[in-house]
Design an enzyme around this catalytic site. Sequence first.
Site, PDB file in Angstrom:
ATOM      1  N   GLU A  47       0.857  -1.198   0.000  1.00 26.00           N
ATOM      2  CA  GLU A  47       0.000   0.000   0.000  1.00 26.00           C
ATOM      3  C   GLU A  47       0.896   1.254   0.000  1.00 26.00           C
ATOM      4  O   GLU A  47       1.935   1.269   0.674  1.00 26.00           O
ATOM      5  CB  GLU A  47      -0.831  -0.015   1.302  1.00 26.00           C
ATOM      6  CG  GLU A  47      -1.658   1.231   1.555  1.00 26.00           C
ATOM      7  CD  GLU A  47      -2.284   1.252   2.966  1.00 26.00           C
ATOM      8  OE1 GLU A  47      -1.649   0.753   3.931  1.00 26.00           O
ATOM      9  OE2 GLU A  47      -3.398   1.768   3.096  1.00 26.00           O
ATOM     10  N   ASN A 110      -6.910   6.263  -1.894  1.00 25.84           N
ATOM     11  CA  ASN A 110      -5.826   5.326  -1.612  1.00 25.84           C
ATOM     12  C   ASN A 110      -6.051   4.161  -2.591  1.00 25.84           C
ATOM     13  O   ASN A 110      -7.006   3.390  -2.444  1.00 25.84           O
ATOM     14  CB  ASN A 110      -5.925   4.883  -0.144  1.00 25.84           C
ATOM     15  CG  ASN A 110      -4.750   4.028   0.281  1.00 25.84           C
ATOM     16  OD1 ASN A 110      -4.045   3.461  -0.534  1.00 25.84           O
ATOM     17  ND2 ASN A 110      -4.562   3.920   1.597  1.00 25.84           N
ATOM     18  N   LYS A 127      -9.398   2.148  -2.070  1.00 30.52           N
ATOM     19  CA  LYS A 127      -9.640   1.600  -0.720  1.00 30.52           C
ATOM     20  C   LYS A 127     -10.987   2.050  -0.156  1.00 30.52           C
ATOM     21  O   LYS A 127     -11.294   3.256  -0.136  1.00 30.52           O
ATOM     22  CB  LYS A 127      -8.503   2.047   0.203  1.00 30.52           C
ATOM     23  CG  LYS A 127      -8.515   1.450   1.604  1.00 30.52           C
ATOM     24  CD  LYS A 127      -7.228   1.856   2.336  1.00 30.52           C
ATOM     25  CE  LYS A 127      -7.115   1.299   3.743  1.00 30.52           C
ATOM     26  NZ  LYS A 127      -5.826   1.670   4.371  1.00 30.52           N
ATOM     27  N   GLU A 146      -6.085   8.791   7.639  1.00 31.47           N
ATOM     28  CA  GLU A 146      -6.613   8.365   6.330  1.00 31.47           C
ATOM     29  C   GLU A 146      -8.002   8.950   6.078  1.00 31.47           C
ATOM     30  O   GLU A 146      -8.349   9.275   4.955  1.00 31.47           O
ATOM     31  CB  GLU A 146      -6.669   6.846   6.235  1.00 31.47           C
ATOM     32  CG  GLU A 146      -5.316   6.211   6.009  1.00 31.47           C
ATOM     33  CD  GLU A 146      -5.444   4.788   5.517  1.00 31.47           C
ATOM     34  OE1 GLU A 146      -5.991   4.557   4.438  1.00 31.47           O
ATOM     35  OE2 GLU A 146      -4.990   3.890   6.253  1.00 31.47           O
ATOM     36  N   CYS A 172      -4.953  -2.973   2.655  1.00 31.91           N
ATOM     37  CA  CYS A 172      -4.677  -2.908   4.093  1.00 31.91           C
ATOM     38  C   CYS A 172      -5.888  -3.183   4.976  1.00 31.91           C
ATOM     39  O   CYS A 172      -6.287  -4.315   5.136  1.00 31.91           O
ATOM     40  CB  CYS A 172      -4.008  -1.581   4.451  1.00 31.91           C
ATOM     41  SG  CYS A 172      -3.242  -1.675   6.089  1.00 31.91           S
ATOM     42  N   ASN A 197       0.197  -1.222   5.393  1.00 28.50           N
ATOM     43  CA  ASN A 197       1.108  -0.521   6.313  1.00 28.50           C
ATOM     44  C   ASN A 197       0.454  -0.672   7.679  1.00 28.50           C
ATOM     45  O   ASN A 197      -0.507   0.039   7.992  1.00 28.50           O
ATOM     46  CB  ASN A 197       1.165   0.982   6.021  1.00 28.50           C
ATOM     47  CG  ASN A 197       2.002   1.347   4.803  1.00 28.50           C
ATOM     48  OD1 ASN A 197       3.150   1.742   4.911  1.00 28.50           O
ATOM     49  ND2 ASN A 197       1.394   1.215   3.628  1.00 28.50           N
TER      50      ASN A 197
HETATM   51  N1  CDV Z   1      -3.024   1.340   6.551  1.00 28.68           N
HETATM   52  C1  CDV Z   1      -3.968   0.718   7.273  1.00 28.68           C
HETATM   53  O1  CDV Z   1      -5.094   0.535   6.829  1.00 28.68           O
HETATM   54  N2  CDV Z   1      -3.614   0.279   8.510  1.00 28.68           N
HETATM   55  C2  CDV Z   1      -4.516  -0.312   9.435  1.00 28.68           C
HETATM   56  C3  CDV Z   1      -4.126   0.008  10.851  1.00 28.68           C
HETATM   57  C4  CDV Z   1      -4.400   1.424  11.199  1.00 28.68           C
HETATM   58  C5  CDV Z   1      -4.827  -0.839  11.861  1.00 28.68           C
HETATM   59  C6  CDV Z   1      -4.597  -1.832   9.285  1.00 28.68           C
HETATM   60  O2  CDV Z   1      -5.721  -2.354   9.310  1.00 28.68           O
HETATM   61  O3  CDV Z   1      -3.569  -2.497   9.199  1.00 28.68           O
END
Ligand code: CDV
Length: 312
Positions: A47, A110, A127, A146, A172, A197
């Site tokens: 990501e 994103n 996203k 975000e 993510c 991430n």
């Molecule tokens: N970049 C993300 O979406 N990270 C989230 C964190 C904040 C929990 C994740 O679900 O990994």
Amino acid sequence: MSRIVTVGAAQLGPIARDEPRASVVSRMLALMQQAKGHGCDIVAYPELALTTFFPRWHFTEQGQIDAFFEKEMPSAETEPLFAEAKRLDIGFMLGYAELAQEDGRTRRFNTSILVDKTGRIALKYRKVHLPGHADHQPWRPFQHLEKAYFEVGNLGFPVARAFGGIMGMCICNDRRWPETYRVMGLQGVEMILLGYNTPLHNPPAPEHDALSNFHNQLSMQAGAYQNGTWVVGVAKAGNEEGVLHIGQTQIIAPSGETVAMCTTLGDELCVARCDLDLTKSYKSTTFNFAVHRQPQAYGLIVERKGAIPPPE
Ligand code: CDV
């Protein structure tokens, strides 16, 4: 029958706030070349792969935020990825911050794209599940903005025929939600590519910190098994600007078993030969949706307004 897609999951180590895109792209090209050496058809990156994970900072100037966004894809800085992939005859999945002019206004998403071996963007995803908060929260050791910097994706969870199979993507936090996998599962997805991430520390719930790696495994393995699909999860890992991120980049079979995993928190490739036909025995037996799902029964639950409140 077997339909083999060889996938390289290209984990990136930390990207410093001042690391130029050209430097990140050269790291990505090195991983792409390694992937080609292993016979990969696709190399998948994390990501927001081109920059540091900027939602950890509260910026007040829109110009500071937009400096992390791509206004075109490919751009002069990302074109080398497209050119090298075409030269090597390899596809790739890339996550980045997208600044789009759409519906007569500037929009920020994103985003991930899947590029086929001819250099064509075969699939784009924005996203949907944006974690964190929209307001500056100074009590946190680092922000997760975000919800301030991106809009919720407006493309749904599309799938596309590419690489001889049915491919999908998510990003993510999406990987923690069963809906993500099921919406693609209902479209017959055979491989889901995703980047993440994930800080090791969860400021609102520090009691979850020791389970960060477990929850990563749990969500992706369950998503793979319950939908009879391959899942490829790719981390941006390590200590980025003082925030520790999990690694565990991995490739998961439709059985739910992890078949390849990175072992470091730096730039590292793990590879698996993924037989898309392994999806069949799950999709045609335990998770034969047409035979076993009962959507009319689920409707009864969805009709209820809200959860039952916990006892006093
Ligand atoms: N970049 C993300 O979406 N990270 C989230 C964190 C904040 C929990 C994740 O679900 O990994």
